[in-house]
Design a protein around this motif. Structure first.
Motif, short mmCIF file in Angstrom:
data_model
loop_
_atom_site.label_atom_id
_atom_site.label_comp_id
_atom_site.label_asym_id
_atom_site.label_seq_id
_atom_site.Cartn_x
_atom_site.Cartn_y
_atom_site.Cartn_z
N GLU A 29 0.82 -1.21 0.00
CA GLU A 29 0.00 0.00 0.00
C GLU A 29 0.85 1.25 0.00
OE1 GLU A 29 -1.51 0.56 4.43
OE2 GLU A 29 -2.10 -1.37 3.60
N SER A 30 0.21 2.35 -0.38
CA SER A 30 0.87 3.65 -0.42
C SER A 30 1.05 4.18 1.00
CB SER A 30 0.04 4.64 -1.24
OG SER A 30 -1.19 4.88 -0.61
N PHE A 31 1.75 5.29 1.13
CA PHE A 31 1.99 5.90 2.43
C PHE A 31 0.69 6.25 3.14
CE2 PHE A 31 2.71 9.65 5.09
CZ PHE A 31 3.68 9.15 5.95
N LYS A 32 -0.23 6.84 2.43
CA LYS A 32 -1.51 7.22 3.03
C LYS A 32 -2.44 6.02 3.22
CE LYS A 32 -3.29 10.48 0.53
NZ LYS A 32 -3.77 11.62 -0.23
N GLY A 33 -2.19 4.95 2.53
CA GLY A 33 -3.01 3.76 2.67
C GLY A 33 -4.30 3.80 1.86
N ASP A 34 -4.43 4.81 0.99
CA ASP A 34 -5.65 4.91 0.19
C ASP A 34 -5.60 4.08 -1.09
OD1 ASP A 34 -3.70 6.53 -0.90
OD2 ASP A 34 -5.09 8.11 -1.51
N ARG A 35 -4.41 3.68 -1.51
CA ARG A 35 -4.25 2.83 -2.69
C ARG A 35 -3.45 1.60 -2.28
NH1 ARG A 35 -2.81 7.82 -4.45
NH2 ARG A 35 -0.65 7.21 -4.60
N TRP A 36 -3.91 0.42 -2.71
CA TRP A 36 -3.21 -0.80 -2.36
C TRP A 36 -3.53 -1.92 -3.33
CZ3 TRP A 36 -6.85 -4.51 -1.50
CH2 TRP A 36 -8.09 -4.09 -1.02
N PHE A 37 -2.71 -2.96 -3.26
CA PHE A 37 -3.06 -4.20 -3.95
C PHE A 37 -2.65 -5.37 -3.07
CE2 PHE A 37 1.27 -3.69 -5.59
CZ PHE A 37 1.77 -4.98 -5.66
N GLU A 38 -3.37 -6.47 -3.24
CA GLU A 38 -3.10 -7.68 -2.48
C GLU A 38 -2.89 -8.84 -3.44
OE1 GLU A 38 -5.64 -7.00 1.61
OE2 GLU A 38 -6.55 -8.18 0.01
N VAL A 39 -2.07 -9.77 -3.00
CA VAL A 39 -1.79 -10.96 -3.81
C VAL A 39 -2.01 -12.19 -2.94
CG1 VAL A 39 -0.11 -12.18 -5.23
CG2 VAL A 39 -0.01 -9.70 -5.05
N LYS A 40 -2.74 -13.15 -3.49
CA LYS A 40 -3.01 -14.41 -2.79
C LYS A 40 -2.68 -15.54 -3.75
CE LYS A 40 -6.66 -16.83 -0.35
NZ LYS A 40 -8.07 -16.80 0.05
N ARG A 41 -2.02 -16.55 -3.23
CA ARG A 41 -1.65 -17.70 -4.06
C ARG A 41 -2.75 -18.76 -4.04
NH1 ARG A 41 4.17 -20.10 -4.47
NH2 ARG A 41 3.81 -21.43 -6.25
N ASN A 42 -3.11 -19.23 -5.23
CA ASN A 42 -4.08 -20.32 -5.39
C ASN A 42 -3.42 -21.38 -6.25
OD1 ASN A 42 -6.14 -18.99 -3.98
ND2 ASN A 42 -6.76 -17.88 -5.80
N GLY A 43 -2.67 -22.27 -5.65
CA GLY A 43 -1.97 -23.30 -6.41
C GLY A 43 -0.87 -22.69 -7.24
N GLU A 44 -0.96 -22.84 -8.54
CA GLU A 44 0.03 -22.28 -9.45
C GLU A 44 -0.37 -20.89 -9.97
OE1 GLU A 44 3.15 -23.44 -10.32
OE2 GLU A 44 2.73 -24.77 -8.63
N GLU A 45 -1.55 -20.42 -9.59
CA GLU A 45 -2.02 -19.09 -10.01
C GLU A 45 -1.94 -18.12 -8.85
OE1 GLU A 45 -5.22 -19.69 -13.56
OE2 GLU A 45 -5.99 -19.66 -11.51
N PHE A 46 -1.84 -16.85 -9.19
CA PHE A 46 -1.80 -15.79 -8.19
C PHE A 46 -2.96 -14.84 -8.44
CE2 PHE A 46 2.41 -17.45 -8.67
CZ PHE A 46 2.88 -17.54 -7.38
N GLU A 47 -3.72 -14.56 -7.40
CA GLU A 47 -4.88 -13.67 -7.52
C GLU A 47 -4.48 -12.27 -7.04
OE1 GLU A 47 -8.88 -13.26 -5.06
OE2 GLU A 47 -8.80 -15.10 -6.26
N PHE A 48 -4.55 -11.30 -7.94
CA PHE A 48 -4.24 -9.91 -7.64
C PHE A 48 -5.54 -9.15 -7.43
CE2 PHE A 48 -0.30 -11.22 -9.46
CZ PHE A 48 0.66 -10.36 -8.96
N SER A 49 -5.58 -8.34 -6.40
CA SER A 49 -6.73 -7.51 -6.11
C SER A 49 -6.24 -6.06 -5.99
CB SER A 49 -7.38 -7.96 -4.81
OG SER A 49 -8.42 -7.10 -4.45
#
Length: 89
Positions: A29-49
């Motif tokens: 996330e950014s310094f202010k925390g207003d923009r972010w992304f998350e990554v979660k692993r699902n087997g061989e794929e990665f889910e980006f949010s």
């Protein structure tokens, strides 16, 4: 790994994402925390949010992780100098 410089963020994050165990979520996330992304692993794929300029959820394969991280950093954090990184379950 709480704060990382934006200049080396794509390499550091890509390596951390590829080592990410199942069930864990890596949040950037950014310094202010207003923009972010998350990554979660699902087997061989990665889910980006993404949350910020674009609000999307998508999956990528292992080979596309580095390109995806670089693109997200350019879009979501264009003026940032440091990023906050956290790992949760």
């Amino acid at each position: 790994m709480p704060w990382i410089p934006i200049k080396s963020a794509d390499k550091l994050l890509s390596s951390q994402i590829l080592k990410l165990p199942e069930g864990k979520v890596l949040r950037v996330e950014s310094f202010k925390g207003d923009r972010w992304f998350e990554v979660k692993r699902n087997g061989e794929e990665f889910e980006f949010s993404e949350h910020g300029y674009r609000n999307v959820v998508f999956k990528v394969k292992k080979e596309e992780v580095k390109e995806t991280v670089k693109r997200i950093i350019e879009v979501e954090f264009p003026r940032s100098h440091q990023l906050r990184v956290s790992l949760s379950s």
